[in-house]
Write a protein that holds these residues in place. Structure first.
Motif, PDB file in Angstrom:
ATOM      1  N   MET A 148     -13.283  -1.701  -9.008  1.00  0.00           N
ATOM      2  CA  MET A 148     -13.197  -1.429  -7.589  1.00  0.00           C
ATOM      3  C   MET A 148     -13.343  -2.452  -6.529  1.00  0.00           C
ATOM      4  O   MET A 148     -13.604  -2.034  -5.300  1.00  0.00           O
ATOM      5  N   HIS A 149     -13.442  -3.612  -6.908  1.00  0.00           N
ATOM      6  CA  HIS A 149     -13.780  -4.669  -6.075  1.00  0.00           C
ATOM      7  C   HIS A 149     -12.352  -5.053  -4.928  1.00  0.00           C
ATOM      8  O   HIS A 149     -11.100  -4.844  -5.366  1.00  0.00           O
ATOM      9  N   PRO A 150     -12.912  -5.059  -3.639  1.00  0.00           N
ATOM     10  CA  PRO A 150     -11.739  -5.127  -2.673  1.00  0.00           C
ATOM     11  C   PRO A 150     -10.655  -6.181  -3.058  1.00  0.00           C
ATOM     12  O   PRO A 150      -9.567  -6.057  -2.397  1.00  0.00           O
ATOM     13  N   ARG A 151     -11.085  -7.298  -3.415  1.00  0.00           N
ATOM     14  CA  ARG A 151     -10.037  -8.431  -3.593  1.00  0.00           C
ATOM     15  C   ARG A 151      -9.355  -8.631  -4.935  1.00  0.00           C
ATOM     16  O   ARG A 151      -8.234  -8.694  -4.811  1.00  0.00           O
ATOM     17  N   PHE A 152     -10.232  -8.420  -5.852  1.00  0.00           N
ATOM     18  CA  PHE A 152      -9.513  -8.709  -7.251  1.00  0.00           C
ATOM     19  C   PHE A 152      -9.515  -7.439  -8.309  1.00  0.00           C
ATOM     20  O   PHE A 152      -9.558  -7.902  -9.391  1.00  0.00           O
ATOM     21  N   GLY A 153      -9.880  -6.394  -7.414  1.00  0.00           N
ATOM     22  CA  GLY A 153     -10.358  -4.990  -8.528  1.00  0.00           C
ATOM     23  C   GLY A 153      -8.910  -4.586  -8.944  1.00  0.00           C
ATOM     24  O   GLY A 153      -7.663  -4.502  -8.380  1.00  0.00           O
ATOM     25  N   VAL A 154      -8.678  -4.182 -10.506  1.00  0.00           N
ATOM     26  CA  VAL A 154      -7.745  -3.497 -10.981  1.00  0.00           C
ATOM     27  C   VAL A 154      -7.253  -2.225 -10.179  1.00  0.00           C
ATOM     28  O   VAL A 154      -6.199  -2.198 -10.134  1.00  0.00           O
ATOM     29  N   PRO A 166      -4.879  -2.173   0.048  1.00  0.00           N
ATOM     30  CA  PRO A 166      -6.295  -2.346  -0.840  1.00  0.00           C
ATOM     31  C   PRO A 166      -7.233  -1.748   0.070  1.00  0.00           C
ATOM     32  O   PRO A 166      -7.218  -1.765   1.244  1.00  0.00           O
ATOM     33  N   ARG A 167      -8.203  -1.374  -0.587  1.00  0.00           N
ATOM     34  CA  ARG A 167      -9.361  -0.545   0.030  1.00  0.00           C
ATOM     35  C   ARG A 167     -10.866  -1.222  -0.547  1.00  0.00           C
ATOM     36  O   ARG A 167     -10.737  -1.593  -1.496  1.00  0.00           O
ATOM     37  N   GLY A 168     -11.757  -1.178   0.447  1.00  0.00           N
ATOM     38  CA  GLY A 168     -13.198  -1.630   0.034  1.00  0.00           C
ATOM     39  C   GLY A 168     -13.857  -0.402  -0.635  1.00  0.00           C
ATOM     40  O   GLY A 168     -14.619   0.210   0.145  1.00  0.00           O
ATOM     41  N   TRP A 169     -13.501   0.145  -1.797  1.00  0.00           N
ATOM     42  CA  TRP A 169     -14.062   1.521  -2.247  1.00  0.00           C
ATOM     43  C   TRP A 169     -15.488   1.505  -2.146  1.00  0.00           C
ATOM     44  O   TRP A 169     -15.965   2.602  -1.633  1.00  0.00           O
TER      45      TRP A 169
END
Length: 315
Positions: A148-154, A166-169
């Protein structure tokens, strides 16, 4: 010559029957180790925690008696009530939703997959669902933090394929709690599946065979056979998962630390903050005491409801 009959042997005199309490009295000896451990590890610390909750103490020096001031402050603290609202949401994610999904999955594995593909396939799938329970909480939390990483999350990379932003979950106050809830559903779902499948093993197969011969669909068999027959297991799962949700700490500590802005704060982590981060031990002890009493009340209510259901079923 007269033949004398052998003298009759005197009957053995039997003593009085031992009292039932005397026959079972020896079993109490085997309970002593558990009783000693319970007293030393649970009861004494709990009573000490209650005592500390009436004081102001920073962990060093002498505590200063405050009476009920910590509890008066606690029930007027907005963060305390926020933490319990968040905890109620986690009860839904850790107890109610996994129980409902676990019921369907267990019935499907037992009543469909096991019959069509064999019990070995059902066992493999059951183990796959239970795998998150085996993983350490810290490792599972770190992995989900990467996902759930906001920049490199799957997760964001996957959503980008469909043109979604994209979201900063875990860093967005609006999405942090739903994200933690989703993770906890994934984490908890294997436990109900295993318990319910174990409970289904004691159900008479003739019930399912008769229902199938009468043309009952899987949904009807689930409603009229599966759920009523494993009702005790449902109560056990709901109780244990609710208690786990009330005292949840590890996932919150690893994923969000109660943030952002208290969006995922729960009573156990709120107590930890006051104990170790703010050195306000008395206030943290008051939070822990209220949480423990709530767990005891919930447990008693569950047991009373289950006893009432058992009595009605026996009639």
């Amino acid at each position: 010559m007269a033949v004398h009959a052998p003298a009759a042997r005197p009957k053995a005199v039997r003593g009085p029957e031992p009292h039932p309490r005397r026959r079972t009295g020896g079993y109490w000896v085997f309970l002593l180790p558990s009783a000693v451990l319970f007293t030393a590890v649970i009861l004494v610390p709990f009573l000490m925690n209650i005592g500390i909750s009436f004081t102001r103490w920073q962990g060093i020096g002498d505590p200063r008696w405050l009476g009920l001031d910590n509890y008066t402050r606690l029930f007027a603290d907005a963060r305390f009530w926020t933490s319990f609202r968040n905890n109620a949401a986690l009860i839904v994610a850790m107890a109610i939703v996994p129980t409902l999904i676990g019921l369907v999955l267990a019935a499907t594995l037992f009543d469909y997959v096991g019959k069509k593909f064999g019990p070995r396939t059902a066992s493999v799938l059951r183990a796959a669902y239970y795998l998150p329970q085996v993983l350490p909480v810290a490792i599972a939390g770190i992995v989900w933090g990467w996902i759930m990483h906001p920049r490199f999350g799957v997760l964001n990379e996957f959503l980008a394929l469909f043109g979604m932003e994209p979201r900063g979950w875990l860093g967005d106050p609006d999405w942090a709690l739903p994200s933690v809830m989703m993770i906890m559903v994934w984490f908890q779902i294997g436990y109900p599946v295993v318990i319910f499948m174990a409970g289904l093993q004691r159900v008479d197969p003739a019930l399912y065979e008769a229902a199938e011969m009468d043309g009952a669909s899987w949904a009807r068999r689930f409603r009229h056979i599966t759920v009523p027959q494993i009702r005790p297991e449902i109560y056990v799962v709901l109780l244990t998962c609710t208690i786990a949700a009330l005292k949840v700490f590890g996932p919150i500590f690893v994923l969000t630390r109660g943030g952002p802005g208290g969006a995922t704060l729960v009573p156990s982590y709120f107590s930890y903050q006051n104990f170790f981060e703010k050195a306000n031990v008395g206030y943290g002890a008051a939070i822990a005491t209220v949480l423990t009493l709530l767990i005891i009340v919930v447990t008693v209510l569950f047991l009373r409801i289950q006893d009432g259901e058992d009595e009605r079923s026996a009639r």
